[in-house]
Design a protein around this motif. Structure first.
Motif, PDB file in Angstrom:
ATOM      1  N   VAL C 217      23.194 -15.179   8.502  1.00 49.72           N
ATOM      2  CA  VAL C 217      22.072 -15.551   7.650  1.00 49.72           C
ATOM      3  C   VAL C 217      20.944 -14.552   7.833  1.00 49.72           C
ATOM      4  O   VAL C 217      20.604 -14.193   8.967  1.00 49.72           O
ATOM      5  N   PHE C 218      20.384 -14.082   6.723  1.00 49.36           N
ATOM      6  CA  PHE C 218      19.233 -13.185   6.764  1.00 49.36           C
ATOM      7  C   PHE C 218      18.071 -13.868   6.066  1.00 49.36           C
ATOM      8  O   PHE C 218      18.214 -14.326   4.939  1.00 49.36           O
ATOM      9  N   VAL C 219      16.917 -13.972   6.742  1.00 49.40           N
ATOM     10  CA  VAL C 219      15.768 -14.626   6.126  1.00 49.40           C
ATOM     11  C   VAL C 219      14.495 -13.831   6.304  1.00 49.40           C
ATOM     12  O   VAL C 219      14.376 -12.971   7.182  1.00 49.40           O
ATOM     13  N   PHE C 220      13.547 -14.133   5.415  1.00 48.08           N
ATOM     14  CA  PHE C 220      12.178 -13.668   5.558  1.00 48.08           C
ATOM     15  C   PHE C 220      11.303 -14.896   5.403  1.00 48.08           C
ATOM     16  O   PHE C 220      11.202 -15.444   4.308  1.00 48.08           O
ATOM     17  N   TYR C 221      10.729 -15.375   6.486  1.00 48.20           N
ATOM     18  CA  TYR C 221       9.856 -16.549   6.433  1.00 48.20           C
ATOM     19  C   TYR C 221       8.668 -16.322   7.351  1.00 48.20           C
ATOM     20  O   TYR C 221       8.712 -16.627   8.532  1.00 48.20           O
ATOM     21  N   PRO C 222       7.588 -15.786   6.793  1.00 49.98           N
ATOM     22  CA  PRO C 222       6.431 -15.475   7.635  1.00 49.98           C
ATOM     23  C   PRO C 222       5.665 -16.731   8.037  1.00 49.98           C
ATOM     24  O   PRO C 222       5.666 -17.725   7.318  1.00 49.98           O
ATOM     25  N   GLY C 223       4.988 -16.664   9.166  1.00 46.43           N
ATOM     26  CA  GLY C 223       4.066 -17.712   9.595  1.00 46.43           C
ATOM     27  C   GLY C 223       4.696 -19.083   9.775  1.00 46.43           C
ATOM     28  O   GLY C 223       5.785 -19.223  10.314  1.00 46.43           O
ATOM     29  N   GLY C 224       3.969 -20.088   9.260  1.00 45.26           N
ATOM     30  CA  GLY C 224       4.388 -21.482   9.437  1.00 45.26           C
ATOM     31  C   GLY C 224       5.768 -21.757   8.874  1.00 45.26           C
ATOM     32  O   GLY C 224       6.549 -22.526   9.438  1.00 45.26           O
TER      33      GLY C 224
END
Lengths: 314, 307, 390
Positions: C217-224
């Motif tokens: 799995v590749f994600v981009f989820y910044p911060g909260g």
């Protein structure tokens, strides 16, 4: 009728606003010209909201949607090469009016909390729509390459732009004043007071409310067009529900149902924000209780604190 | 898209719905009974989460966190009611919106001052960190199953409380006709304070249950507030039953929309269009749902009867 | 009645004139970041790093007395622009630095460079400024958004990983990250899902991942959003089955909240606290001592921003009117950066290395990011050829 105290405030306020460019130039602080221009733009949005909120009792939490529509009505044509202010601003007013017609037609069937929520929902839908349209920048927004071209007036000149905004604000206040004291305004205010009675007398209250809703939306759309010119930039965040909340705070803080109150409210809110945030990072802990105090003890807002204010309509 | 996946997503939707119910119950109670628009409900949710997390992190016991946070938030809620909100019952909804908005700013900043702006570390208590096989081949987090149970238990307790006890009767009578109840000798002011405190405790319960799986940081209440407002408007203001139904419906629609809207759109619009239309539509879905419900039932699905 | 008021006006005017007179000798930097609201934590990282840089320079940047004004953009572009206007017109700053968010930068940077002032971007990697909107007065000490996911894409491609499930929030940066990833990752992507910005509950997406038979799995989820996603991912027991690769999701800002849930996460970045060079050792060591927490890349970039300004002002010997000289000096990137030696591309974005990081248990029992290997050496961004500056 306004009291002498209020008349003095109106004249004094107008003079202050008219003299800001000169004062800023003398003190060599051009920033204040920009600041007051931004205040006036939000004042225009707040005054348009007051028409339905203060006089009509319609708590629209979606007013920021028109701010956004008006803003995009300037930026999108500019993106495609149409820089004429007359075209852009007319589009801003018409597009916002059209949106308000649709939103109002659906929302005005409800009342109370449901009305608040459904107007909020519409604003959010426009916001998410704005984010998804990649061609217009999505949430990165779009830059305005050139401010709207008006015949004989160069908006790139900060002072000229300032006076254009001031003229629009004064014009809107005058228009609002005439409307509120005309038959239309009286019907709206009476409907707020007791809708059943107005319907019994024979007024089609829905049509009047919808008309007011459309006019308010159009006014806010114009504010949006001015805002894009002010920031040279448009972004979907202009349509977020928290913006609606801020405009609402300006109206209530300044004094609902007074037309001039919202101008005071916009000035107070934005100036406080500027001053407080320079003072401390935790400025919200001061602003918060301040709002609570105003609500509890200054029932008619800042305008109501002025001497000789007439009691609000029941 | 197998039947098993659909079933699993329905379970997810139910759980999301129950989380929303925990928040919605307190808000609809306060709104319905005391006619008070309390935007700061999200702040009480946040305070509950912070207190429980702080105690949990310090003591290592989740239970201790719960036992502290619930009464503490109840007390804070009652304090806020007495100091700031008591005078607002007779006022316009607008005034209530503004005042409670001011409270939101205050609480967010207060929490940031005490605990800083960095999100707090939270974790699921070890006892509940496992999985249960609720469906064949599907390992469902035990903690989330507990949330569903707690939510349903709260719904049952509220139903019994409001409809079968004397206190509940007083509350319903007060909502119906406040002056009459006061004239009958009931201390209506105390009653309202207690109800508000109870609503705050419910919000805190939602917050402390959410803490281990969501983010505990300033502003966490506002993120969920909008969804909760949508729930109570759909369900009907003032109705606990409406809040439960509304919450489960919203939870289901939102979850199923996120899971299946894009694949469904792909078959009709083609994958490229679905790639942008899917997420956009999914985020608008609960608002469209609310608009649809209000179109046919302007007062929500189960509006509480008020005189 | 009149005397005190006119006296006050006189004092005010005198004060303004006096502050004008001082301006010639003081270097003024305006630093725009988000200080209030939930994202204020990033602003704190940046502000603390700026303060440390000032300390290291003896509160004198380029040998001149320095005054730094911090502005809070509240993560809103129009507020950011107002703050920039205030810095340019009221405080008359010589440099504007900072800016976390791309949409704020898009509103602020043209205003700053348009007024003939330097814009030192210490975070937002908007591709517009690497390409068509590049400007001689604009320098970035961070990266271009796409570069970081490009590095992850290359690593995963080189490792032969396939059947990847991709997730990101549905907004401009989210889409940019996936675009960057796909520029170098050519194997099979099982699905590409964009979730609502600010979404809290990812259980539905997690169920979809399980059903999709992906291998990674590749994600981009910044911060909260990152904290919530990673926590829920681990709670669902997915980490053992599907390794988690991400960008801007697991970092020094989110690690305190994630704790052990972060263990085993892979990230790519141009910098890490454990990057071995003298400047970085000093930065990280002194930062931990002064502020009691581990700095993040947001901080390292801001620290570098101040050092970049310092190098430029030193090169022109304090003559702030010599803009051409300062541009030439900055272009040489002749300062001790926390990332080690790097050079500037023609578009004033760094040409730098990118490393693979993994979240592991550090010596002190805390979870920290550690560099595993170098993925890119002297990597250029994908937009520099669109920049008119050559």
């Amino acid at each position: 009728m306004i009291s002498r105290g209020q008349a003095v405030v109106l004249v004094a306020g107008f003079l202050v606003l008219a003299l800001v460019p000169a004062a800023a130039a003398t003190l060599n602080e051009p920033f204040y010209l920009d600041l007051f221009r931004r205040i006036m733009i939000f004042a225009i949005a707040a005054v348009s909201l007051d028409l339905i909120l203060g006089y009509g009792g319609m708590v629209s939490f979606g007013h920021a949607a028109y701010l956004g529509i008006g803003a995009y009505a300037v930026a999108v044509p500019a993106f495609y090469g149409i820089e004429s202010g007359l075209v852009q601003w007319t589009l801003a007013v018409l597009a916002s009016a059209a949106a308000a017609l649709v939103i109002g037609a659906v929302s005005l069937r409800t009342s109370g909390m449901s009305f608040i929520m459904i107007t909020l929902a519409f604003a959010q839908m426009f916001y998410y729509l704005g984010i998804s349209i990649n061609a217009w920048g999505g949430d990165d927004g779009m830059r305005l390459a050139r401010r709207s071209r008006l015949p004989a007036l160069d908006l790139a000149d900060a002072t000229v732009f300032y006076y254009v905004v001031l003229a629009i604000l004064v014009g809107l206040l005058w228009l609002g004043h005439r409307l509120v004291h005309a038959r239309f305004g009286i019907v709206i205010r009476a409907t707020r007071s007791n809708e059943a009675r107005m319907r019994a007398i024979g007024f089609s209250t829905f049509r009047y409310k919808l008309a007011a809703f459309v006019l308010a939306g159009a006014g806010c759309g114009l504010a949006g067009a001015l805002l894009t010119n002010q920031t040279d930039y448009v972004t979907p965040s202009y349509m977020h529900w928290t913006r609606s909340g801020e405009i609402m705070v300006m109206v209530i803080l300044g004094g609902m149902g007074t037309l001039v109150g919202p101008v005071l409210g916009a000035a107070a809110y934005l100036l406080l924000e500027d001053v407080l945030s320079a003072w401390t990072v935790h400025w919200q802990i001061v602003l918060g209780p301040l709002l609570v105090l105003v609500v509890l003890y200054a029932r008619r807002g800042l305008y109501g604190l002025l001497p000789g204010s007439a009691p609000r309509d029941g | 898209m197998t039947a098993l996946l659909v079933a699993e997503q329905c379970l997810n939707g139910l759980q999301l719905g129950v989380m929303l119910f925990l928040m919605a119950a307190g808000l609809t109670l306060v709104f319905g009974i005391m006619n008070l628009v309390n935007l700061a409900h999200g702040s009480l949710y946040m305070v509950g989460a912070y207190l429980a997390t702080a105690v949990f992190n310090w003591s290592g016991s989740f239970l201790l966190g719960v036992l502290f946070a619930l009464p503490a938030t109840l007390a804070i809620g009652m304090l806020v009611e007495v100091i700031a909100l008591r005078r607002l019952y007779e006022r316009d909804h607008l005034d209530q919106v503004l005042a409670t908005f001011g409270l939101i700013l205050f609480f967010n900043e207060a929490v940031a001052i005490v605990w800083g702006r960095t999100a707090l570390f939270t974790r699921v208590p070890r006892a509940l960190a496992g999985h249960i096989m609720v469906l064949p081949g599907v390992r469902y987090p035990a903690y989330r199953a507990v949330i569903i149970l707690v939510g349903l238990a709260v719904a049952l307790v509220l139903y019994v409380l409001v409809n079968r006890t004397r206190l509940g009767m007083l509350i319903r009578a007060g909502a119906s006709n406040r002056t009459m109840v006061a004239a009958l000798g009931v201390n209506i002011r105390l009653l309202y304070t207690l109800v508000f405190g109870f609503g705050a405790a419910l919000a805190a319960l939602g917050g402390l249950m959410a803490g281990p799986i969501y983010n505990v940081q300033p502003g966490m209440g506002e993120e969920i507030l909008i969804q909760v407002l949508v729930v109570i408007v759909i369900g009907g203001i003032g109705s606990i039953r409406g809040a439960l139904v509304g919450a489960v419906v919203v939870g289901m629609v939102d979850t199923l929309g996120r899971a299946f809207l894009k694949p469904l759109l792909s078959t009709t619009l083609g994958p490229v269009a679905a790639q942008s239309a899917g997420p956009a539509l999914a985020s608008m879905l609960i608002y469209l749902l609310m608009a649809a419900v209000l179109f046919f039932r302007p007062r929500g699905l189960f509006p509480a009867v008020r005189s | 009645m009149r005397t005190p008021r006119s006296a006050a006006v006189l004092v005010l005017v005198a004060g303004l004139l006096a502050s004008q007179a001082r301006a010639a000798e003081t270097l003024k930097i305006g630093f725009i970041t988000t200080l209030s609201g939930p994202q204020g934590v990033i602003g704190k990282h940046m502000k603390d790093s700026v303060e440390l840089a000032l300390d290291h320079l003896g509160r004198k940047v380029g040998g001149l007395e320095t005054e730094v004004t911090y502005g809070d953009d509240q993560a809103k572009p129009d507020v950011g622009k107002q703050v920039a206007d205030e810095m340019l017109k009221k405080h008359r700053v010589n440099f504007v630095a900072g800016v976390i968010w791309s949409n704020v930068l898009l509103a602020v940077a043209p205003t700053v460079t348009g007024s003939g002032t330097f814009m030192i971007d210490t975070n937002a990697g908007a591709h517009e400024f690497a390409g068509k909107q590049c400007h001689e007065l604009f320098f970035a000490t961070s990266w271009q958004n796409d570069q970081t996911p490009e590095a992850m894409g290359k690593y995963m491609q080189d490792q032969g990983i396939t059947d990847v499930y991709v997730l990101a929030p549905n907004y401009a940066a989210g889409k940019d990250m996936v675009t960057g990833f796909k520029r170098f990752f050519k194997n099979k992507i099982v699905d590409e899902v964009y979730t609502k910005f600010g979404q809290q509950d990812y259980q539905a997406e997690i169920s979809q991942i399980r059903a999709a038979n992906a291998k990674a799995v590749f994600v981009f989820y910044p911060g909260g959003m990152g904290i919530q996603f990673v926590k829920q991912y681990v709670q669902a027991g997915l980490r053992e089955q599907y390794p988690l690769y991400s960008v801007y999701t697991v970092d020094e800002v989110t690690l305190p909240a994630l704790g052990d849930a972060a263990l085993g996460s892979w990230e790519t970045r141009y910098w890490s606290p454990d990057l071995k060079n003298e400047a970085n050792a000093k930065y990280v060591g002194d930062f931990r001592k002064k502020f009691g927490y581990t700095p993040s890349y947001y901080g390292a970039q801001s620290y570098d921003g101040i050092l970049l300004i310092d190098s430029a002002v030193r090169a022109v010997k304090g003559d702030l009117s010599n803009k051409k000289g300062m541009i030439a000096a900055m272009s040489r990137a002749d300062f001790r950066s926390t990332r080690g030696k790097f050079t500037y591309n023609t578009n004033h974005f760094p040409i730098q290395n990118f490393y693979l990081l993994k979240a592991v248990k550090g010596g002190g029992g805390e979870v920290e990011m550690q560099i595993q290997k170098t993925v890119f050496e002297n990597h250029k961004d994908a937009y520099y050829q669109e920049c008119p500056m050559k």
